[in-house]
Design a protein around this motif. Structure first.
Motif, PDB file in Angstrom:
ATOM      1  N   ALA A 121     122.700 -21.764  28.764  1.00  0.00           N
ATOM      2  CA  ALA A 121     121.756 -20.739  28.625  1.00  0.00           C
ATOM      3  C   ALA A 121     122.319 -19.586  27.649  1.00  0.00           C
ATOM      4  O   ALA A 121     122.624 -18.634  28.079  1.00  0.00           O
ATOM      5  N   ASN A 141     121.334 -18.305  23.322  1.00  0.00           N
ATOM      6  CA  ASN A 141     120.401 -18.401  22.077  1.00  0.00           C
ATOM      7  C   ASN A 141     119.716 -19.749  21.772  1.00  0.00           C
ATOM      8  O   ASN A 141     118.580 -20.036  21.530  1.00  0.00           O
ATOM      9  N   SER A 173     120.472 -22.431  23.427  1.00  0.00           N
ATOM     10  CA  SER A 173     119.412 -23.115  24.350  1.00  0.00           C
ATOM     11  C   SER A 173     118.220 -22.860  24.501  1.00  0.00           C
ATOM     12  O   SER A 173     117.429 -23.596  24.699  1.00  0.00           O
ATOM     13  N   THR A 174     117.833 -21.759  24.431  1.00  0.00           N
ATOM     14  CA  THR A 174     116.644 -20.822  24.318  1.00  0.00           C
ATOM     15  C   THR A 174     115.669 -21.561  23.418  1.00  0.00           C
ATOM     16  O   THR A 174     114.578 -21.986  23.716  1.00  0.00           O
ATOM     17  N   ASN A 175     116.384 -21.664  22.301  1.00  0.00           N
ATOM     18  CA  ASN A 175     115.522 -22.084  21.071  1.00  0.00           C
ATOM     19  C   ASN A 175     115.223 -23.690  21.357  1.00  0.00           C
ATOM     20  O   ASN A 175     114.042 -23.890  21.098  1.00  0.00           O
ATOM     21  N   LYS A 203     114.988 -25.047  24.442  1.00  0.00           N
ATOM     22  CA  LYS A 203     113.906 -25.265  25.346  1.00  0.00           C
ATOM     23  C   LYS A 203     112.667 -24.931  24.956  1.00  0.00           C
ATOM     24  O   LYS A 203     111.634 -25.591  25.334  1.00  0.00           O
ATOM     25  N   TYR A 204     112.384 -24.050  24.013  1.00  0.00           N
ATOM     26  CA  TYR A 204     111.247 -23.799  23.558  1.00  0.00           C
ATOM     27  C   TYR A 204     110.661 -24.609  22.670  1.00  0.00           C
ATOM     28  O   TYR A 204     109.411 -25.323  22.658  1.00  0.00           O
TER      29      TYR A 204
END
Length: 244
Positions: A80, A82, A84-86, A88-89
């Motif tokens: 989790a 930055n 990983s966030t990218n 996931k998006y």
């Protein structure tokens, strides 16, 4: 004075979830002792946060929640960060595209880790014979060649979701993206045309907004700002609702 005469305050206890270790023989065993769930207090709940464990923590917690009604669980996805966030998006946005097209009876790709097809379909299409020379993309191209609006169905329930370990560096992710995109040139002409419409329309939209802001008057600028906010709001609503 009896305990029943006291006024109790509701208590919520939040704990990290660690429940599996390995003993000296290498066998895994559970070492979570739910003593906090056995205390003599009338009004309380325990929330255990599974911090991206790769063991049997989630399975064990699921079992415990059935035995302890005041136990609740949640989790933090693996990686989790930055990056990983990218990832996931990006994964969500791609899923919105190919699942949305499939629901609209225009399927063009699929993801092998969450894809099912009948054996007779596989053999009728001669499996992956035509894509053996490729490093990846065999699942994409098989769906692109054989899927139609009549023989394809989409399952979007929470039970159908699969989890994958994300890449650890931007370089690894870039290589993965490059490998995935390398087979898109072998899609059908119809699929290529459909895929280019979304980014093309997005580029034209933003260029028009910039042009109106620079060369237009205050009316065109206000109209451009309103349209931009409207589009952004609609996109945020759709993406947030789909992410659930």
């Amino acid at each position: 004075m009896s305990l029943s005469s006291f006024s109790y305050t509701f208590i919520c206890v939040t704990l990290p979830g660690y429940c599996v270790t390995a003993d000296t023989s290498g066998r895994e065993k559970l070492n979570f002792r739910p003593l906090i769930l056995e205390q003599d207090y009338p009004e309380y709940e325990v929330i255990v946060v599974n911090d991206a464990s790769m063991d049997y923590t989630d399975d064990y917690l699921s079992l415990m929640t059935k035995q302890c009604p005041n136990l609740h669980t949640t989790f933090v996805p693996a990686g989790a960060t930055n990056l990983s966030t990218n990832i996931k998006y990006d994964t969500l946005f791609i899923a919105l595209q190919y699942l949305g097209m499939a629901i609209a009876r225009k399927p063009y790709m699929g993801v092998g880790r969450n894809l099912a097809y009948r054996s007779e379909t596989f053999f009728r299409m001669k499996g992956f014979a035509s894509t053996l020379h490729l490093q990846s993309g065999d699942d994409d191209l098989m769906v692109n060649r054989g899927a139609t609006g009549r023989n394809t169905a989409v399952e979007i329930s929470s039970e159908s979701v699969t989890w994958s370990v994300p890449k650890n560096t931007f370089k690894q992710w870039f290589i993965q993206k490059e490998r995935h995109l390398s087979v898109s040139n072998q899609y059908s002409t119809t699929s290529k045309f459909s895929l280019i419409l979304e980014p093309l329309s997005r580029a034209v939209f933003y260029l028009a907004i910039i042009f109106a802001a620079i060369f237009g008057n205050w009316i065109s600028l206000a109209a451009a700002g309103f349209i931009f906010v409207l589009r952004y709001t609609m996109q945020a609503i759709i993406i947030n609702k789909s992410a659930k």
